[in-house]
Design a protein around this motif. Structure first.
Motif, PDB file in Angstrom:
ATOM      1  N   THR A  31       4.407  30.869  -8.495  1.00  0.00           N
ATOM      2  CA  THR A  31       3.550  31.272  -9.469  1.00  0.00           C
ATOM      3  C   THR A  31       2.627  30.156  -8.938  1.00  0.00           C
ATOM      4  OG1 THR A  31       4.821  31.631 -11.580  1.00  0.00           O
ATOM      5  CG2 THR A  31       2.361  31.199 -11.716  1.00  0.00           C
ATOM      6  N   TYR A  33      -1.663  28.724  -9.247  1.00  0.00           N
ATOM      7  CA  TYR A  33      -3.217  28.347 -10.236  1.00  0.00           C
ATOM      8  C   TYR A  33      -3.819  27.744  -9.026  1.00  0.00           C
ATOM      9  CZ  TYR A  33       1.074  27.692 -13.382  1.00  0.00           C
ATOM     10  OH  TYR A  33       2.225  28.306 -14.081  1.00  0.00           O
ATOM     11  N   ASN A  50       2.091  35.818 -10.408  1.00  0.00           N
ATOM     12  CA  ASN A  50       2.535  35.744 -10.323  1.00  0.00           C
ATOM     13  C   ASN A  50       3.057  36.979  -9.188  1.00  0.00           C
ATOM     14  OD1 ASN A  50       5.901  36.248 -10.862  1.00  0.00           O
ATOM     15  ND2 ASN A  50       5.389  33.965 -11.232  1.00  0.00           N
ATOM     16  N   ILE A  55      -1.303  36.990 -13.756  1.00  0.00           N
ATOM     17  CA  ILE A  55      -1.213  36.840 -15.375  1.00  0.00           C
ATOM     18  C   ILE A  55      -2.081  36.699 -15.853  1.00  0.00           C
ATOM     19  CG2 ILE A  55       1.002  35.988 -16.315  1.00  0.00           C
ATOM     20  CD1 ILE A  55       1.715  37.731 -14.607  1.00  0.00           C
ATOM     21  N   ILE A  56      -3.084  35.360 -15.645  1.00  0.00           N
ATOM     22  CA  ILE A  56      -3.380  34.829 -16.658  1.00  0.00           C
ATOM     23  C   ILE A  56      -5.311  34.607 -15.923  1.00  0.00           C
ATOM     24  CG2 ILE A  56      -4.568  32.397 -17.555  1.00  0.00           C
ATOM     25  CD1 ILE A  56      -1.720  31.637 -17.819  1.00  0.00           C
ATOM     26  N   GLU A  58      -8.816  32.858 -17.616  1.00  0.00           N
ATOM     27  CA  GLU A  58      -9.068  33.074 -18.657  1.00  0.00           C
ATOM     28  C   GLU A  58     -10.502  32.555 -18.420  1.00  0.00           C
ATOM     29  OE1 GLU A  58      -7.950  30.297 -21.240  1.00  0.00           O
ATOM     30  OE2 GLU A  58      -5.936  31.987 -20.185  1.00  0.00           O
TER      31      GLU A  58
ATOM     32  N   THR B  97       4.037  33.146 -19.108  1.00  0.00           N
ATOM     33  CA  THR B  97       2.762  32.807 -18.579  1.00  0.00           C
ATOM     34  C   THR B  97       2.924  31.617 -17.595  1.00  0.00           C
ATOM     35  OG1 THR B  97       1.871  31.834 -20.589  1.00  0.00           O
ATOM     36  CG2 THR B  97       1.071  34.305 -20.177  1.00  0.00           C
ATOM     37  N   ASN B  98       3.907  30.397 -17.657  1.00  0.00           N
ATOM     38  CA  ASN B  98       3.742  29.175 -17.071  1.00  0.00           C
ATOM     39  C   ASN B  98       2.645  28.695 -17.313  1.00  0.00           C
ATOM     40  OD1 ASN B  98       6.670  29.365 -17.098  1.00  0.00           O
ATOM     41  ND2 ASN B  98       5.860  30.650 -14.943  1.00  0.00           N
TER      42      ASN B  98
END
Lengths: 110, 112
Positions: A31, A33, A50, A55-56, A58, B97-98
């Motif tokens: 993962t 970010y 991931n 995955i995210i 925002e 989601t971690n």
């Protein structure tokens, strides 16, 4: 060896330009970010990947486009830079929920 | 906003004194973590406490967690000038989601 490395460390550019920030981790984490830290030190997540999959996301303007060519790399491309994009951008990777951060890229848009 | 709040925003103490920072958050969590950020550097993980734990120690660090009040505290004992940094709490709700949600941070200055 640096665990999470991002380049460049400093980036000064004019409004309207397109720029990229690169990030690499050698920790074998799945993962990764991107975080943005503003002038008040608020740290906000932008994207999470991931194993190369998003995955995210925002609610980041679509001028920001992350790209993960493999699970060790997560790059951030920013189009049409605006003054408000000035901030410190941090790349991080995580294992079992614990994050490891790069040293940050200070982006200044003039 | 999901962001947690930390207080105080800034804290100045003398070397040898204890420093206590507090963190409040808004949602249920899987774990809560504390990170440290030296000026101009990235964040460094200090300690993680799970939602079923109430207290945890690591060296001069002591963390407490009260899930009923949605709050945590970080105590640094016998502070040193080298402890000068910003300290952030971060909450993890777990799941796929971690995603870590960071607090607003406390700037700690330890005077020699």
């Amino acid at each position: 060896d640096t665990a999470v490395s991002q380049t460049p460390k400093y980036l000064v550019t004019q409004m309207g330009n397109d720029k990229s920030i690169k990030c690499e981790q050698n920790l074998g984490h799945d993962t990764m970010y991107w975080y943005k830290q503003d002038s008040k030190k608020f740290l906000k997540i932008m994207f999470s990947y991931n194993n190369k999959e998003l995955i995210i996301n925002e609610t980041v303007p679509n001028r920001f486009s992350p790209k993960s060519p493999d699970k060790a790399h997560l790059n951030l491309h920013i189009n049409s830079l605006e003054l408000g994009d000035s901030a410190v951008y941090f790349c991080a990777s995580s294992q079992e929920g614990v994050a490891f951060f790069g040293q940050g890229t200070r982006l200044t848009v003039v | 906003s999901q962001q947690g709040e930390e207080d105080p925003q800034a804290l100045s103490i003398q070397e040898g004194e204890n420093a206590t920072m507090n963190c409040s958050y808004k949602t249920s969590i899987n774990n809560l973590q504390w990170y440290r950020q030296n000026s101009g550097r990235g964040l460094v993980h200090l300690i993680l406490i799970r939602s079923n734990e109430r207290e945890k120690h690591s060296g001069r660090l002591r963390v407490t967690l009260d899930t009923s009040k949605k709050s945590s505290s970080l105590l640094i004992t016998a502070s040193r000038a080298a402890d000068t940094a910003s300290y952030f709490c971060a909450t993890d709700r777990g799941g796929a989601t971690n995603k870590l949600i960071f607090g607003t941070g406390t700037l700690l200055a330890v005077q020699p």
